[in-house]
Design a protein around this motif. Structure first.
Motif, PDB file in Angstrom:
ATOM      1  N   TYR A  10      51.585  45.676  42.421  1.00  0.00           N
ATOM      2  CA  TYR A  10      50.550  46.567  42.943  1.00  0.00           C
ATOM      3  C   TYR A  10      50.617  46.757  44.457  1.00  0.00           C
ATOM      4  O   TYR A  10      50.504  47.887  44.938  1.00  0.00           O
ATOM      5  CB  TYR A  10      49.172  46.075  42.516  1.00  0.00           C
ATOM      6  N   SER A  38      51.032  52.803  35.651  1.00  0.00           N
ATOM      7  CA  SER A  38      50.487  52.380  34.354  1.00  0.00           C
ATOM      8  C   SER A  38      51.411  52.869  33.241  1.00  0.00           C
ATOM      9  O   SER A  38      52.497  53.378  33.502  1.00  0.00           O
ATOM     10  CB  SER A  38      49.086  52.979  34.172  1.00  0.00           C
ATOM     11  N   TYR A  45      46.494  61.634  30.119  1.00  0.00           N
ATOM     12  CA  TYR A  45      45.470  61.977  31.124  1.00  0.00           C
ATOM     13  C   TYR A  45      44.590  63.115  30.590  1.00  0.00           C
ATOM     14  O   TYR A  45      43.374  63.065  30.634  1.00  0.00           O
ATOM     15  CB  TYR A  45      46.142  62.484  32.407  1.00  0.00           C
ATOM     16  N   GLY A  64      39.570  49.910  37.722  1.00  0.00           N
ATOM     17  CA  GLY A  64      40.971  49.614  38.009  1.00  0.00           C
ATOM     18  C   GLY A  64      41.710  50.898  38.323  1.00  0.00           C
ATOM     19  O   GLY A  64      42.707  51.226  37.695  1.00  0.00           O
ATOM     20  N   ASP A  86      38.591  49.163  42.417  1.00  0.00           N
ATOM     21  CA  ASP A  86      39.799  48.350  42.222  1.00  0.00           C
ATOM     22  C   ASP A  86      39.741  47.182  43.192  1.00  0.00           C
ATOM     23  O   ASP A  86      39.203  47.304  44.300  1.00  0.00           O
ATOM     24  CB  ASP A  86      41.076  49.175  42.463  1.00  0.00           C
ATOM     25  N   ASP A 114      35.928  43.588  43.040  1.00  0.00           N
ATOM     26  CA  ASP A 114      36.394  42.786  41.910  1.00  0.00           C
ATOM     27  C   ASP A 114      35.417  42.990  40.748  1.00  0.00           C
ATOM     28  O   ASP A 114      34.305  42.464  40.758  1.00  0.00           O
ATOM     29  CB  ASP A 114      36.451  41.310  42.321  1.00  0.00           C
ATOM     30  N   VAL A 115      35.837  43.759  39.756  1.00  0.00           N
ATOM     31  CA  VAL A 115      34.943  44.147  38.659  1.00  0.00           C
ATOM     32  C   VAL A 115      34.596  42.957  37.754  1.00  0.00           C
ATOM     33  O   VAL A 115      33.602  43.004  37.027  1.00  0.00           O
ATOM     34  CB  VAL A 115      35.559  45.340  37.879  1.00  0.00           C
ATOM     35  N   SER A 116      35.369  41.862  37.835  1.00  0.00           N
ATOM     36  CA  SER A 116      34.996  40.682  37.034  1.00  0.00           C
ATOM     37  C   SER A 116      33.679  40.081  37.548  1.00  0.00           C
ATOM     38  O   SER A 116      33.056  39.275  36.863  1.00  0.00           O
ATOM     39  CB  SER A 116      36.112  39.632  37.050  1.00  0.00           C
ATOM     40  N   ASN A 132      42.623  52.901  32.746  1.00  0.00           N
ATOM     41  CA  ASN A 132      44.011  52.981  32.292  1.00  0.00           C
ATOM     42  C   ASN A 132      44.740  51.680  32.598  1.00  0.00           C
ATOM     43  O   ASN A 132      45.075  51.397  33.755  1.00  0.00           O
ATOM     44  CB  ASN A 132      44.731  54.147  32.991  1.00  0.00           C
ATOM     45  N   ALA A 134      43.923  48.569  32.870  1.00  0.00           N
ATOM     46  CA  ALA A 134      43.330  47.553  33.751  1.00  0.00           C
ATOM     47  C   ALA A 134      42.555  46.497  32.955  1.00  0.00           C
ATOM     48  O   ALA A 134      42.431  45.356  33.405  1.00  0.00           O
ATOM     49  CB  ALA A 134      42.409  48.217  34.771  1.00  0.00           C
ATOM     50  N   HIS A 137      43.584  42.808  32.499  1.00  0.00           N
ATOM     51  CA  HIS A 137      43.446  41.813  33.566  1.00  0.00           C
ATOM     52  C   HIS A 137      42.113  41.065  33.499  1.00  0.00           C
ATOM     53  O   HIS A 137      41.899  40.134  34.273  1.00  0.00           O
ATOM     54  CB  HIS A 137      43.546  42.495  34.938  1.00  0.00           C
ATOM     55  N   PHE A 138      41.197  41.489  32.618  1.00  0.00           N
ATOM     56  CA  PHE A 138      39.860  40.882  32.587  1.00  0.00           C
ATOM     57  C   PHE A 138      39.776  39.859  31.459  1.00  0.00           C
ATOM     58  O   PHE A 138      39.773  40.227  30.283  1.00  0.00           O
ATOM     59  CB  PHE A 138      38.782  41.963  32.432  1.00  0.00           C
TER      60      PHE A 138
HETATM   61  C1  LIG Z   1      48.193  48.785  35.613  1.00  0.00           C
HETATM   62  S1  LIG Z   1      47.225  49.029  37.054  1.00  0.00           S
HETATM   63  C2  LIG Z   1      46.551  50.609  36.670  1.00  0.00           C
HETATM   64  C3  LIG Z   1      46.106  51.378  37.878  1.00  0.00           C
HETATM   65  C4  LIG Z   1      45.614  52.801  37.592  1.00  0.00           C
HETATM   66  N1  LIG Z   1      44.586  52.789  36.577  1.00  0.00           N
HETATM   67  C5  LIG Z   1      46.737  53.714  37.198  1.00  0.00           C
HETATM   68  O1  LIG Z   1      46.731  54.236  36.086  1.00  0.00           O
HETATM   69  O2  LIG Z   1      47.636  53.931  38.012  1.00  0.00           O
HETATM   70  C6  LIG Z   1      45.830  47.916  36.816  1.00  0.00           C
HETATM   71  C7  LIG Z   1      44.855  47.902  37.976  1.00  0.00           C
HETATM   72  O3  LIG Z   1      43.784  46.996  37.682  1.00  0.00           O
HETATM   73  C8  LIG Z   1      43.358  46.438  38.918  1.00  0.00           C
HETATM   74  N2  LIG Z   1      42.581  45.222  38.708  1.00  0.00           N
HETATM   75  C9  LIG Z   1      43.014  44.029  38.214  1.00  0.00           C
HETATM   76  N3  LIG Z   1      42.021  43.121  38.228  1.00  0.00           N
HETATM   77  C10 LIG Z   1      40.915  43.754  38.727  1.00  0.00           C
HETATM   78  C11 LIG Z   1      39.576  43.346  39.003  1.00  0.00           C
HETATM   79  N4  LIG Z   1      39.187  42.091  38.756  1.00  0.00           N
HETATM   80  N5  LIG Z   1      38.706  44.243  39.513  1.00  0.00           N
HETATM   81  C12 LIG Z   1      39.122  45.519  39.778  1.00  0.00           C
HETATM   82  N6  LIG Z   1      40.377  45.953  39.553  1.00  0.00           N
HETATM   83  C13 LIG Z   1      41.273  45.097  39.037  1.00  0.00           C
HETATM   84  C14 LIG Z   1      44.690  46.171  39.644  1.00  0.00           C
HETATM   85  O4  LIG Z   1      44.502  45.969  41.027  1.00  0.00           O
HETATM   86  C15 LIG Z   1      45.461  47.433  39.301  1.00  0.00           C
HETATM   87  O5  LIG Z   1      45.287  48.413  40.271  1.00  0.00           O
END
Ligand SMILES: C[S@@+](CC[C@H](N)C(=O)[O-])C[C@H]1O[C@@H](n2cnc3c(N)ncnc32)[C@H](O)[C@@H]1O
Length: 269
Positions: A10, A38, A45, A64, A86, A114-116, A132, A134, A137-138
């Motif tokens: 990233y 992604s 889209y 994200g 993000d 940080d969305v968590s 998309n 993201a 990661h949660f």
């Molecule tokens: C695979 S990328 C996708 C980015 C975007 N949606 C795209 O299609 O290009 C996943 C994204 O989730 C974000 N992400 C991961 N953990 C996160 C969190 N705890 N809070 C917010 N964003 C998070 C990462 O920083 C990353 O930008």
């Protein structure tokens, strides 16, 4: 415990999003350059916009958002208002720069968060939410879904993808390579459906998009290989090779359908 990623995707992608080499990689990977990082095709889209029934009046949240490609595309083509969150500051800087370049004003805004830790908006303010690649990661996905339900209006729609549904045998080496860019939650089939119901969402539809993800991973790896000298100078040899291993692992797992990518369309009843 905070896990340090062994390979960076990233920061390098977002930090150099506007550079010609990264632009060329996206163009060759996706066919159209939206600044995306992604497994989402351009057709997906457009399908997301249709499935969410986005209109000019819609107030939309992206979780994200990365470099803001999808959100700015919707704000530009539909005229809706989109807020992106993000945790990556390079992504947010790139997203805000893109929105400014496109002259979107307050129709697209991006915030480092940080969305968590929760979604920093009042209850029932959004007509639609999308995410998309993201959600993987949660780790506490139920808490995230609860927050999504809270900020969505009644009758509002949400769509998210999950590329980490385990549908076959995976070795420990493959898990390591697939997880090398960050913290991930791998789930069995049916887990997202179970968590959506538990959180209070109604599932409208789920689509298997694994084949498209496999094709993207292969094109992404090939496109990066063609830009190798420029990318190595930016990322360093070890990171370049680490990302190539990551992309080749994604391709093998998805092409053989051992790991599946699904798209979930839901509504708040
Ligand atoms: C695979 S990328 C996708 C980015 C975007 N949606 C795209 O299609 O290009 C996943 C994204 O989730 C974000 N992400 C991961 N953990 C996160 C969190 N705890 N809070 C917010 N964003 C998070 C990462 O920083 C990353 O930008």
């Amino acid at each position: 415990m905070r896990r340090v990623s062994s390979v960076d995707l990233y920061n390098t992608s977002y930090g150099h999003s506007a550079l010609e080499a990264y632009r060329q990689v996206r163009l060759e990977t996706y066919g159209e350059d939206f600044g995306q990082t992604s497994w989402t095709t351009s057709e997906e889209y457009r399908e997301i916009a249709r499935a969410l029934e986005l209109r000019r009046e819609s107030n939309v949240l992206e979780i994200g958002c990365g470099a803001g490609g999808c959100a700015t595309y919707f704000a530009e083509t539909i005229g809706c208002r989109v807020a992106g969150l993000d945790v990556n500051c390079e992504g947010i800087a790139a997203a805000n720069a893109l929105a400014k370049t496109k002259g979107l004003g307050d129709r697209a805004s991006f915030r480092e968060h940080d969305v968590s830790k929760g979604i920093p908006f009042e209850p029932a303010v959004f007509d639609a939410i999308f995410s998309n690649d993201a959600f993987c990661h949660f780790v506490d996905r139920l808490a995230l879904l609860g927050e999504c339900l809270r900020v969505l209006k009644q009758g509002g729609r949400m769509i998210f993808s999950d590329a980490l549904v385990i549908t076959g045998a995976i070795t420990n080496e493959e898990f390591v390579a697939r997880s090398s860019i960050g913290r991930y939650l791998f789930v069995p089939p049916g887990e997202n459906e179970r968590l959506l119901a538990k959180a209070g969402f109604k599932l409208l539809r789920s689509d298997d998009t694994t084949a498209a993800a496999a094709a993207i991973a292969e094109r992404w790896s090939d496109a990066r290989a063609r830009q190798k000298s420029v990318l190595v100078a930016i990322e360093g040899e070890a990171n370049f090779e680490g990302l190539q291993r990551f992309l080749q692992c994604v391709h093998a797992l998805t092409a053989e359908k051992r790991l599946s990518r699904c798209l979930y369309l839901t509504t708040k009843p």
